[in-house]
Design a protein around this motif. Sequence first.
Motif, mmCIF file in Angstrom:
data_model
loop_
_atom_site.group_PDB
_atom_site.id
_atom_site.type_symbol
_atom_site.label_atom_id
_atom_site.label_comp_id
_atom_site.label_asym_id
_atom_site.label_seq_id
_atom_site.Cartn_x
_atom_site.Cartn_y
_atom_site.Cartn_z
ATOM 1 N N LEU A 1 0.824 -1.211 0.000
ATOM 2 C CA LEU A 1 0.000 0.000 0.000
ATOM 3 C C LEU A 1 0.859 1.262 0.000
ATOM 4 O O LEU A 1 0.537 2.243 -0.672
ATOM 5 N N GLU A 2 1.960 1.227 0.726
ATOM 6 C CA GLU A 2 2.872 2.377 0.745
ATOM 7 C C GLU A 2 3.416 2.678 -0.654
ATOM 8 O O GLU A 2 3.733 3.820 -0.976
ATOM 9 N N ALA A 3 3.500 1.657 -1.508
ATOM 10 C CA ALA A 3 4.071 1.822 -2.842
ATOM 11 C C ALA A 3 3.256 2.753 -3.726
ATOM 12 O O ALA A 3 3.747 3.200 -4.767
ATOM 13 N N ILE A 4 2.034 3.083 -3.318
ATOM 14 C CA ILE A 4 1.228 4.016 -4.116
ATOM 15 C C ILE A 4 1.937 5.362 -4.242
ATOM 16 O O ILE A 4 1.797 6.078 -5.236
ATOM 17 N N ARG A 5 2.762 5.694 -3.240
ATOM 18 C CA ARG A 5 3.453 6.989 -3.265
ATOM 19 C C ARG A 5 4.622 7.009 -4.248
ATOM 20 O O ARG A 5 5.142 8.077 -4.561
ATOM 21 N N ASP A 6 5.028 5.842 -4.729
ATOM 22 C CA ASP A 6 6.047 5.803 -5.780
ATOM 23 C C ASP A 6 5.471 6.223 -7.124
ATOM 24 O O ASP A 6 6.213 6.600 -8.033
ATOM 25 N N GLU A 7 4.158 6.154 -7.233
ATOM 26 C CA GLU A 7 3.492 6.468 -8.496
ATOM 27 C C GLU A 7 2.750 7.803 -8.451
ATOM 28 O O GLU A 7 2.681 8.511 -9.465
ATOM 29 N N PHE A 8 2.204 8.160 -7.290
ATOM 30 C CA PHE A 8 1.383 9.370 -7.177
ATOM 31 C C PHE A 8 1.804 10.187 -5.953
ATOM 32 O O PHE A 8 2.191 9.621 -4.917
ATOM 33 N N PRO A 9 1.686 11.527 -6.027
ATOM 34 C CA PRO A 9 2.109 12.397 -4.920
ATOM 35 C C PRO A 9 1.024 12.547 -3.854
ATOM 36 O O PRO A 9 0.594 13.659 -3.525
ATOM 37 N N VAL A 10 0.588 11.430 -3.290
ATOM 38 C CA VAL A 10 -0.500 11.451 -2.319
ATOM 39 C C VAL A 10 0.059 11.352 -0.902
ATOM 40 O O VAL A 10 1.225 11.010 -0.690
ATOM 41 N N THR A 11 -0.799 11.624 0.065
ATOM 42 C CA THR A 11 -0.448 11.503 1.475
ATOM 43 C C THR A 11 -1.185 10.314 2.077
ATOM 44 O O THR A 11 -2.389 10.145 1.848
ATOM 45 N N LEU A 12 -0.471 9.504 2.836
ATOM 46 C CA LEU A 12 -1.067 8.374 3.537
ATOM 47 C C LEU A 12 -1.020 8.628 5.039
ATOM 48 O O LEU A 12 0.027 9.003 5.578
ATOM 49 N N VAL A 13 -2.148 8.426 5.700
ATOM 50 C CA VAL A 13 -2.221 8.534 7.158
ATOM 51 C C VAL A 13 -2.703 7.182 7.672
ATOM 52 O O VAL A 13 -3.804 6.729 7.340
ATOM 53 N N TRP A 14 -1.867 6.538 8.478
ATOM 54 C CA TRP A 14 -2.179 5.192 8.965
ATOM 55 C C TRP A 14 -2.875 5.254 10.321
ATOM 56 O O TRP A 14 -2.464 5.997 11.208
ATOM 57 N N HIS A 15 -3.919 4.443 10.464
ATOM 58 C CA HIS A 15 -4.639 4.332 11.732
ATOM 59 C C HIS A 15 -4.688 2.858 12.118
ATOM 60 O O HIS A 15 -5.296 2.047 11.413
ATOM 61 N N GLU A 16 -4.056 2.508 13.228
ATOM 62 C CA GLU A 16 -4.016 1.130 13.709
ATOM 63 C C GLU A 16 -5.203 0.906 14.639
ATOM 64 O O GLU A 16 -5.208 1.335 15.800
ATOM 65 N N LEU A 17 -6.222 0.231 14.134
ATOM 66 C CA LEU A 17 -7.468 0.090 14.880
ATOM 67 C C LEU A 17 -7.300 -0.736 16.147
ATOM 68 O O LEU A 17 -7.974 -0.486 17.156
ATOM 69 N N ASP A 18 -6.426 -1.730 16.130
ATOM 70 C CA ASP A 18 -6.245 -2.580 17.307
ATOM 71 C C ASP A 18 -5.571 -1.842 18.453
ATOM 72 O O ASP A 18 -5.500 -2.371 19.568
ATOM 73 N N GLN A 19 -5.070 -0.636 18.203
ATOM 74 C CA GLN A 19 -4.511 0.182 19.271
ATOM 75 C C GLN A 19 -5.512 1.234 19.758
ATOM 76 O O GLN A 19 -5.170 2.086 20.569
ATOM 77 N N MET A 20 -6.731 1.140 19.244
ATOM 78 C CA MET A 20 -7.779 2.092 19.616
ATOM 79 C C MET A 20 -8.759 1.382 20.541
ATOM 80 O O MET A 20 -9.504 0.488 20.121
ATOM 81 N N ASP A 21 -8.778 1.761 21.803
ATOM 82 C CA ASP A 21 -9.587 1.065 22.802
ATOM 83 C C ASP A 21 -11.067 1.041 22.431
ATOM 84 O O ASP A 21 -11.745 0.029 22.638
ATOM 85 N N MET A 22 -11.577 2.147 21.906
ATOM 86 C CA MET A 22 -12.994 2.200 21.577
ATOM 87 C C MET A 22 -13.344 1.178 20.499
ATOM 88 O O MET A 22 -14.365 0.497 20.579
ATOM 89 N N PHE A 23 -12.484 1.050 19.495
ATOM 90 C CA PHE A 23 -12.766 0.082 18.436
ATOM 91 C C PHE A 23 -12.709 -1.345 18.975
ATOM 92 O O PHE A 23 -13.585 -2.161 18.679
#
Length: 290
Positions: free
Chosen positions: A51-73
């Motif tokens: 998934l990170e490799a998308i930035r090799d092709e396009f100038p996009v920003t990725l923000v990762w959210h780890e759900l298993d580290q979110m107590d509410m989830f």
Amino acid sequence: MSMHIALTFDDNFWAPAFATMRSVCLFTPQREELVFHLCQRTLTPEHKADLEAIRDEFPVTLVWHELDQMDMFTDIAARMPESERFPSIVYARLLIDRLVGNGVDRVLYLDCDTMVRDDVKRLFDLDLEGNAIAAVRDISGAHITSGRDMRKNRDIFDPADYYFNSGVMLIDVRRWREARIIEKMEELHQAGIMQRIYYDQDLLNLTFKGQWLSLSWRWNTIDSMPAHESLNPAIIHYTGDNSPWHLLSTMRPSVAFARLYRHTMTNALFYRFARHRWKRWWLKKLRLMR
């Protein structure tokens, strides 16, 4: 201005998540404005790198959210109804406002079984007319809520009410937050209603009943077939059993844009995902045989 897009998925769906993300990039000219919020759980380092490799092709920003580290989830995932087809990851989108934070005004939520074929900026430029969300009416809404003989849950839903599909939603984050979705879910769970309804999609329809902007069917074309390609759908939503990541779909197309989907995912990832799915199928088969 940044266009924030949220996807929720686990490691069993990493390749379709990549295809959804790449389809947005391919058909939206303002790529540098794209910010993808990747809300995931159980993702392996190898698949995260894909998934990170998308930035090799396009100038996009990725923000990762780890759900298993979110107590509410994790709390919600442990208590709310789920099934093999609809695992607990479906509840992650209810937390979109908490995941993206206070600095984001609008989010486009996309299920990872979608493929985009049009400029998503057209959605971000929409006037929401005071509504919390914009979505497409689900053609199966009355059957989803009423079930066999259209008699189920009549104390909860009226089949005459319009019902939206939650796989594509343009969200006003402030109004979404004001709707107190999680609190409403807890109330319905205590009342025994969450155990009777169609997971988070029914919950969202109850929460925003009569308070959502109806989009053209083009922006969430559900289970379209090859004959629908000439209608020029903007977002295709592959919710049925015939999916474009099945090998036979590209050999004998039974869904719209199956070949385009394979090349959007990229051939290399498409075949790796096919092997991944076959491995999972055999492991499940072997467990059942023990």
